[in-house]
Write a protein that holds these residues in place. Sequence first.
Motif, PDB file in Angstrom:
ATOM      1  N   MET A  70       0.829  -1.211   0.000  1.00  0.00           N
ATOM      2  CA  MET A  70       0.000   0.000   0.000  1.00  0.00           C
ATOM      3  C   MET A  70       0.862   1.260   0.000  1.00  0.00           C
ATOM      4  N   LEU A  71       1.993   1.220   0.706  1.00  0.00           N
ATOM      5  CA  LEU A  71       2.919   2.365   0.683  1.00  0.00           C
ATOM      6  C   LEU A  71       3.497   2.560  -0.718  1.00  0.00           C
ATOM      7  N   GLU A  72       3.725   1.450  -1.403  1.00  0.00           N
ATOM      8  CA  GLU A  72       4.199   1.532  -2.787  1.00  0.00           C
ATOM      9  C   GLU A  72       3.114   2.123  -3.682  1.00  0.00           C
ATOM     10  N   GLN A  73       1.863   1.727  -3.469  1.00  0.00           N
ATOM     11  CA  GLN A  73       0.755   2.290  -4.245  1.00  0.00           C
ATOM     12  C   GLN A  73       0.635   3.797  -4.015  1.00  0.00           C
ATOM     13  N   ASP A  74       0.897   4.231  -2.785  1.00  0.00           N
ATOM     14  CA  ASP A  74       0.891   5.664  -2.463  1.00  0.00           C
ATOM     15  C   ASP A  74       2.002   6.403  -3.200  1.00  0.00           C
ATOM     16  N   GLY A  75       3.057   5.659  -3.564  1.00  0.00           N
ATOM     17  CA  GLY A  75       4.231   6.285  -4.158  1.00  0.00           C
ATOM     18  C   GLY A  75       5.253   6.718  -3.124  1.00  0.00           C
ATOM     19  N   LEU A  76       5.005   6.396  -1.848  1.00  0.00           N
ATOM     20  CA  LEU A  76       5.923   6.801  -0.776  1.00  0.00           C
ATOM     21  C   LEU A  76       7.149   5.906  -0.697  1.00  0.00           C
ATOM     22  N   VAL A  77       6.990   4.653  -1.091  1.00  0.00           N
ATOM     23  CA  VAL A  77       8.075   3.682  -1.029  1.00  0.00           C
ATOM     24  C   VAL A  77       8.229   3.060  -2.411  1.00  0.00           C
ATOM     25  N   ILE A  78       9.469   2.874  -2.810  1.00  0.00           N
ATOM     26  CA  ILE A  78       9.775   2.302  -4.121  1.00  0.00           C
ATOM     27  C   ILE A  78      10.638   1.070  -3.924  1.00  0.00           C
ATOM     28  N   SER A  79      10.264  -0.020  -4.611  1.00  0.00           N
ATOM     29  CA  SER A  79      11.040  -1.247  -4.520  1.00  0.00           C
ATOM     30  C   SER A  79      12.156  -1.223  -5.558  1.00  0.00           C
ATOM     31  N   HIS A  80      13.355  -1.574  -5.110  1.00  0.00           N
ATOM     32  CA  HIS A  80      14.509  -1.685  -6.005  1.00  0.00           C
ATOM     33  C   HIS A  80      14.992  -3.127  -6.025  1.00  0.00           C
ATOM     34  N   GLY A  81      14.051  -4.036  -6.243  1.00  0.00           N
ATOM     35  CA  GLY A  81      14.375  -5.457  -6.345  1.00  0.00           C
ATOM     36  C   GLY A  81      15.108  -5.990  -5.138  1.00  0.00           C
ATOM     37  N   THR A  82      16.254  -6.613  -5.385  1.00  0.00           N
ATOM     38  CA  THR A  82      17.009  -7.242  -4.299  1.00  0.00           C
ATOM     39  C   THR A  82      17.687  -6.218  -3.385  1.00  0.00           C
ATOM     40  N   LYS A  83      17.750  -4.968  -3.818  1.00  0.00           N
ATOM     41  CA  LYS A  83      18.360  -3.931  -2.974  1.00  0.00           C
ATOM     42  C   LYS A  83      17.434  -3.506  -1.841  1.00  0.00           C
ATOM     43  N   GLY A  84      16.141  -3.772  -1.984  1.00  0.00           N
ATOM     44  CA  GLY A  84      15.177  -3.430  -0.948  1.00  0.00           C
ATOM     45  C   GLY A  84      14.264  -2.288  -1.362  1.00  0.00           C
ATOM     46  N   ARG A  85      13.582  -1.769  -0.383  1.00  0.00           N
ATOM     47  CA  ARG A  85      12.655  -0.659  -0.619  1.00  0.00           C
ATOM     48  C   ARG A  85      13.267   0.635  -0.085  1.00  0.00           C
ATOM     49  N   PHE A  86      12.944   1.712  -0.785  1.00  0.00           N
ATOM     50  CA  PHE A  86      13.465   3.020  -0.419  1.00  0.00           C
ATOM     51  C   PHE A  86      12.329   4.036  -0.405  1.00  0.00           C
ATOM     52  N   VAL A  87      12.455   5.012   0.473  1.00  0.00           N
ATOM     53  CA  VAL A  87      11.498   6.114   0.506  1.00  0.00           C
ATOM     54  C   VAL A  87      11.715   6.941  -0.757  1.00  0.00           C
ATOM     55  N   THR A  88      10.632   7.344  -1.376  1.00  0.00           N
ATOM     56  CA  THR A  88      10.739   8.129  -2.593  1.00  0.00           C
ATOM     57  C   THR A  88      11.561   9.400  -2.360  1.00  0.00           C
ATOM     58  N   GLU A  89      12.241   9.817  -3.387  1.00  0.00           N
ATOM     59  CA  GLU A  89      12.964  11.088  -3.328  1.00  0.00           C
ATOM     60  C   GLU A  89      12.106  12.226  -3.864  1.00  0.00           C
ATOM     61  N   ASP A  90      10.918  11.887  -4.348  1.00  0.00           N
ATOM     62  CA  ASP A  90       9.994  12.872  -4.900  1.00  0.00           C
ATOM     63  C   ASP A  90       9.258  13.567  -3.750  1.00  0.00           C
ATOM     64  N   THR A  91       9.754  14.733  -3.379  1.00  0.00           N
ATOM     65  CA  THR A  91       9.161  15.449  -2.240  1.00  0.00           C
ATOM     66  C   THR A  91       7.748  15.945  -2.543  1.00  0.00           C
ATOM     67  N   GLU A  92       7.394  16.061  -3.819  1.00  0.00           N
ATOM     68  CA  GLU A  92       6.016  16.452  -4.151  1.00  0.00           C
ATOM     69  C   GLU A  92       5.031  15.362  -3.740  1.00  0.00           C
ATOM     70  N   ILE A  93       5.425  14.104  -3.906  1.00  0.00           N
ATOM     71  CA  ILE A  93       4.567  12.999  -3.469  1.00  0.00           C
ATOM     72  C   ILE A  93       4.430  13.033  -1.951  1.00  0.00           C
ATOM     73  N   ILE A  94       5.545  13.197  -1.260  1.00  0.00           N
ATOM     74  CA  ILE A  94       5.514  13.241   0.205  1.00  0.00           C
ATOM     75  C   ILE A  94       4.666  14.408   0.684  1.00  0.00           C
ATOM     76  N   ASP A  95       4.870  15.581   0.103  1.00  0.00           N
ATOM     77  CA  ASP A  95       4.084  16.756   0.494  1.00  0.00           C
ATOM     78  C   ASP A  95       2.603  16.569   0.189  1.00  0.00           C
ATOM     79  N   GLY A  96       2.286  15.893  -0.921  1.00  0.00           N
ATOM     80  CA  GLY A  96       0.891  15.635  -1.275  1.00  0.00           C
ATOM     81  C   GLY A  96       0.210  14.726  -0.273  1.00  0.00           C
ATOM     82  N   ILE A  97       0.909  13.670   0.142  1.00  0.00           N
ATOM     83  CA  ILE A  97       0.355  12.760   1.149  1.00  0.00           C
ATOM     84  C   ILE A  97       0.212  13.489   2.478  1.00  0.00           C
TER      85      ILE A  97
END
Length: 121
Positions: free
Chosen positions: A56-83
């Motif tokens: 669900m966090l990925e659907q929000d765009g807040l978290v992005i999966s990078h395969g085997t490297k794991g998940r990372f918080v988006t660097e897109d501050t517009e998405i974060i500010d929107g949420i």
Amino acid sequence: MINLMPQASVSHQLLLQYRLDIVSGKYPPGSQFPTVRALAYEESVNPNTMQKVLAMLEQDGLVISHGTKGRFVTEDTEIIDGIKLLLQTEYLKRARDTALQLGITKQQFMQFLQESEDNNV
């Protein structure tokens, strides 16, 4: 005993908490997000529940999966500010609606806010 504040599902509670953690900066943009297993262990929930929350966090765009490297918080501050804006709006609407249902006037509500700010409540 009457439950004045019924609880949402565990996954909904966790989703809300992690959204708040991200928009408040606990998990800064670009930072690696903890693993499913680590979060499930920390929260004492089934890994499947935590996987659902992370999806669900990925659907929000807040978290992005990078395969085997794991998940990372988006660097897109517009998405974060929107949420963040959506969460603020939802909280304030809920507070306003509850106050109206309780018969609290706008003046009383504003007075409470001012007094609680003055008293650091």
